[in-house]
Design a protein around this motif. Structure first.
Motif, PDB file in Angstrom:
ATOM      1  N   PHE A  30       0.968  -1.188  -0.073  1.00  0.00           N
ATOM      2  CA  PHE A  30      -0.115  -0.003  -0.032  1.00  0.00           C
ATOM      3  C   PHE A  30       0.709   1.368  -0.157  1.00  0.00           C
ATOM      4  O   PHE A  30       1.192   1.887   1.036  1.00  0.00           O
ATOM      5  N   PRO A  31       1.613   1.615  -1.173  1.00  0.00           N
ATOM      6  CA  PRO A  31       2.482   2.831  -1.300  1.00  0.00           C
ATOM      7  C   PRO A  31       1.769   3.975  -1.231  1.00  0.00           C
ATOM      8  O   PRO A  31       2.438   4.896  -0.290  1.00  0.00           O
ATOM      9  N   ASN A  32       0.469   4.135  -1.249  1.00  0.00           N
ATOM     10  CA  ASN A  32       0.096   5.449  -1.258  1.00  0.00           C
ATOM     11  C   ASN A  32      -0.711   5.839   0.313  1.00  0.00           C
ATOM     12  O   ASN A  32      -0.468   6.860   0.675  1.00  0.00           O
ATOM     13  N   LYS A  33      -1.478   4.804   0.773  1.00  0.00           N
ATOM     14  CA  LYS A  33      -2.049   5.005   1.779  1.00  0.00           C
ATOM     15  C   LYS A  33      -2.379   3.644   2.376  1.00  0.00           C
ATOM     16  O   LYS A  33      -3.095   2.714   1.778  1.00  0.00           O
ATOM     17  N   LEU A  34      -2.324   3.360   3.694  1.00  0.00           N
ATOM     18  CA  LEU A  34      -2.881   2.204   4.417  1.00  0.00           C
ATOM     19  C   LEU A  34      -4.470   2.183   4.513  1.00  0.00           C
ATOM     20  O   LEU A  34      -4.943   3.393   4.571  1.00  0.00           O
ATOM     21  N   PRO A  35      -4.936   0.869   4.085  1.00  0.00           N
ATOM     22  CA  PRO A  35      -6.373   0.800   4.426  1.00  0.00           C
ATOM     23  C   PRO A  35      -6.791   1.285   5.635  1.00  0.00           C
ATOM     24  O   PRO A  35      -6.307   1.099   6.895  1.00  0.00           O
ATOM     25  N   ASN A  36      -8.121   1.613   5.906  1.00  0.00           N
ATOM     26  CA  ASN A  36      -8.783   1.963   6.884  1.00  0.00           C
ATOM     27  C   ASN A  36     -10.120   1.334   7.001  1.00  0.00           C
ATOM     28  O   ASN A  36     -10.671   1.249   5.995  1.00  0.00           O
ATOM     29  N   ILE A  37     -10.707   1.483   8.268  1.00  0.00           N
ATOM     30  CA  ILE A  37     -12.148   0.842   8.336  1.00  0.00           C
ATOM     31  C   ILE A  37     -12.623   1.754   9.464  1.00  0.00           C
ATOM     32  O   ILE A  37     -12.300   2.188  10.411  1.00  0.00           O
ATOM     33  N   THR A  38     -14.210   2.314   9.178  1.00  0.00           N
ATOM     34  CA  THR A  38     -14.700   2.969  10.240  1.00  0.00           C
ATOM     35  C   THR A  38     -16.280   2.174  10.213  1.00  0.00           C
ATOM     36  O   THR A  38     -16.893   1.951   9.270  1.00  0.00           O
ATOM     37  N   PHE A  39     -16.562   1.950  11.784  1.00  0.00           N
ATOM     38  CA  PHE A  39     -18.000   1.489  12.060  1.00  0.00           C
ATOM     39  C   PHE A  39     -18.685   2.404  12.628  1.00  0.00           C
ATOM     40  O   PHE A  39     -18.203   3.290  13.403  1.00  0.00           O
ATOM     41  N   THR A  40     -19.956   2.771  12.444  1.00  0.00           N
ATOM     42  CA  THR A  40     -20.753   3.650  12.833  1.00  0.00           C
ATOM     43  C   THR A  40     -21.875   3.067  13.588  1.00  0.00           C
ATOM     44  O   THR A  40     -22.094   1.693  13.580  1.00  0.00           O
ATOM     45  N   ALA A  41     -22.489   3.843  14.579  1.00  0.00           N
ATOM     46  CA  ALA A  41     -23.617   3.044  15.703  1.00  0.00           C
ATOM     47  C   ALA A  41     -24.774   2.887  14.869  1.00  0.00           C
ATOM     48  O   ALA A  41     -25.315   1.933  15.168  1.00  0.00           O
ATOM     49  N   ASP A  42     -24.909   3.118  13.575  1.00  0.00           N
ATOM     50  CA  ASP A  42     -26.162   2.532  12.868  1.00  0.00           C
ATOM     51  C   ASP A  42     -25.810   1.678  11.615  1.00  0.00           C
ATOM     52  O   ASP A  42     -26.405   1.448  10.926  1.00  0.00           O
ATOM     53  N   ASN A  43     -24.763   0.769  12.288  1.00  0.00           N
ATOM     54  CA  ASN A  43     -24.444  -0.438  11.568  1.00  0.00           C
ATOM     55  C   ASN A  43     -23.890  -0.455  10.132  1.00  0.00           C
ATOM     56  O   ASN A  43     -24.244  -0.998   9.252  1.00  0.00           O
ATOM     57  N   LYS A  44     -23.303   0.767   9.841  1.00  0.00           N
ATOM     58  CA  LYS A  44     -22.604   1.132   8.564  1.00  0.00           C
ATOM     59  C   LYS A  44     -21.042   0.888   8.667  1.00  0.00           C
ATOM     60  O   LYS A  44     -20.644   1.224   9.788  1.00  0.00           O
ATOM     61  N   VAL A  45     -20.576   0.382   7.658  1.00  0.00           N
ATOM     62  CA  VAL A  45     -19.078   0.218   7.731  1.00  0.00           C
ATOM     63  C   VAL A  45     -18.521   0.942   6.374  1.00  0.00           C
ATOM     64  O   VAL A  45     -19.203   1.005   5.516  1.00  0.00           O
ATOM     65  N   SER A  46     -17.239   1.520   6.729  1.00  0.00           N
ATOM     66  CA  SER A  46     -16.766   2.334   5.215  1.00  0.00           C
ATOM     67  C   SER A  46     -15.240   2.578   5.640  1.00  0.00           C
ATOM     68  O   SER A  46     -14.870   2.304   6.819  1.00  0.00           O
ATOM     69  N   GLY A  47     -14.594   2.507   4.453  1.00  0.00           N
ATOM     70  CA  GLY A  47     -13.140   2.860   4.783  1.00  0.00           C
ATOM     71  C   GLY A  47     -12.559   3.024   3.240  1.00  0.00           C
ATOM     72  O   GLY A  47     -13.292   3.233   2.260  1.00  0.00           O
ATOM     73  N   ASN A  48     -11.193   3.131   3.305  1.00  0.00           N
ATOM     74  CA  ASN A  48     -10.422   3.252   2.194  1.00  0.00           C
ATOM     75  C   ASN A  48      -9.551   1.988   2.059  1.00  0.00           C
ATOM     76  O   ASN A  48      -8.968   1.586   2.941  1.00  0.00           O
ATOM     77  N   GLY A  49      -9.499   1.328   0.753  1.00  0.00           N
ATOM     78  CA  GLY A  49      -8.858   0.060   0.595  1.00  0.00           C
ATOM     79  C   GLY A  49      -7.257   0.152   0.399  1.00  0.00           C
ATOM     80  O   GLY A  49      -6.631  -0.727   0.027  1.00  0.00           O
ATOM     81  N   GLY A  50      -6.832   1.549   0.201  1.00  0.00           N
ATOM     82  CA  GLY A  50      -5.500   1.910   0.013  1.00  0.00           C
ATOM     83  C   GLY A  50      -5.601   2.693  -1.239  1.00  0.00           C
ATOM     84  O   GLY A  50      -4.623   3.429  -1.535  1.00  0.00           O
ATOM     85  N   CYS A  51      -6.811   2.675  -1.749  1.00  0.00           N
ATOM     86  CA  CYS A  51      -7.090   3.585  -3.499  1.00  0.00           C
ATOM     87  C   CYS A  51      -8.584   3.657  -3.237  1.00  0.00           C
ATOM     88  O   CYS A  51      -8.726   5.009  -3.262  1.00  0.00           O
ATOM     89  N   ASN A  52      -9.249   2.885  -3.301  1.00  0.00           N
ATOM     90  CA  ASN A  52     -10.656   3.158  -3.448  1.00  0.00           C
ATOM     91  C   ASN A  52     -11.455   3.098  -1.906  1.00  0.00           C
ATOM     92  O   ASN A  52     -11.329   2.429  -1.131  1.00  0.00           O
ATOM     93  N   GLN A  53     -12.756   3.867  -2.329  1.00  0.00           N
ATOM     94  CA  GLN A  53     -13.334   3.840  -0.891  1.00  0.00           C
ATOM     95  C   GLN A  53     -14.415   2.650  -1.050  1.00  0.00           C
ATOM     96  O   GLN A  53     -14.894   2.298  -2.228  1.00  0.00           O
ATOM     97  N   TYR A  54     -14.810   2.189   0.234  1.00  0.00           N
ATOM     98  CA  TYR A  54     -15.789   0.967   0.289  1.00  0.00           C
ATOM     99  C   TYR A  54     -16.661   1.310   1.242  1.00  0.00           C
ATOM    100  O   TYR A  54     -16.320   1.949   2.244  1.00  0.00           O
ATOM    101  N   GLY A  55     -17.971   0.544   1.192  1.00  0.00           N
ATOM    102  CA  GLY A  55     -18.870   0.659   2.334  1.00  0.00           C
ATOM    103  C   GLY A  55     -19.939  -0.486   2.389  1.00  0.00           C
ATOM    104  O   GLY A  55     -19.925  -0.955   1.327  1.00  0.00           O
ATOM    105  N   GLY A  56     -20.629  -0.533   3.432  1.00  0.00           N
ATOM    106  CA  GLY A  56     -21.595  -1.610   3.290  1.00  0.00           C
ATOM    107  C   GLY A  56     -22.194  -1.590   4.895  1.00  0.00           C
ATOM    108  O   GLY A  56     -22.105  -0.481   5.396  1.00  0.00           O
ATOM    109  N   SER A  57     -22.573  -2.691   5.342  1.00  0.00           N
ATOM    110  CA  SER A  57     -23.226  -2.753   6.319  1.00  0.00           C
ATOM    111  C   SER A  57     -22.580  -3.902   7.277  1.00  0.00           C
ATOM    112  O   SER A  57     -21.856  -4.760   6.704  1.00  0.00           O
ATOM    113  N   TYR A  58     -22.960  -3.918   8.680  1.00  0.00           N
ATOM    114  CA  TYR A  58     -22.393  -4.945   9.424  1.00  0.00           C
ATOM    115  C   TYR A  58     -23.275  -5.120  10.598  1.00  0.00           C
ATOM    116  O   TYR A  58     -24.159  -4.411  11.093  1.00  0.00           O
TER     117      TYR A  58
END
Length: 143
Positions: free
Chosen positions: A52-80
């Motif tokens: 991941f030369p540009n950016k390390l992946p990250n993840i964020t969980f919200t109280a309303d059961n959403k998950v999102s983050g960056n995979g090192g390049c692209n944004q992703y999201g869903g539910s959990y």
């Protein structure tokens, strides 16, 4: 006196046996949403800069059961979902599809999709697939 000693041993044995059922290390929803998380190890490898030369992946969980983050390049999201034992369920993830050469984003997202348990260990978020720790995140404030 013998009854008091016997009662003490019964109480002690009960505490020892129920103490083994503690939830130490499991994760609560509050712990998940308390901070964003940055990847620090993937499949036991903590040397991630080349993947991941540009950016390390990250993840964020919200109280309303959403998950999102960056995979090192692209944004992703869903539910959990997460239960009291740390069992984690990640819903179908959506992602942007920008091309980034030399980024192991597909590998990260594939591993993330197989995660089925979450624990907090030494202030880090550890995601497991079965009994194997597959992703380790540090709190975003510790970047």
């Amino acid at each position: 006196m013998k009854k008091l000693i016997f009662a003490f041993y019964v109480l002690f044995a009960t505490l020892v046996m129920t103490g083994c059922k503690c939830t130490k290390g499991t994760v609560s929803k509050d712990a998940l949403v308390s901070s964003g998380w940055v990847l620090s190890a993937m499949n036991g490898n903590n040397t991630l800069k080349s993947k991941f030369p540009n950016k390390l992946p990250n993840i964020t969980f919200t109280a309303d059961n959403k998950v999102s983050g960056n995979g090192g390049c692209n944004q992703y999201g869903g539910s959990y979902t997460v239960d009291a034992d740390g069992k984690l369920g990640l819903g179908q993830m959506m992602s942007t599809k920008m091309f980034c050469q030399g980024v192991a984003e597909d590998e990260y997202l594939k591993i993330l999709s197989k995660a089925d348990k979450a624990k907090i260990e030494d202030k880090n978020l550890v995601l497991y697939s079965g009994d194997e720790a597959v992703l380790v995140f540090v709190p975003k404030t510790a970047e």
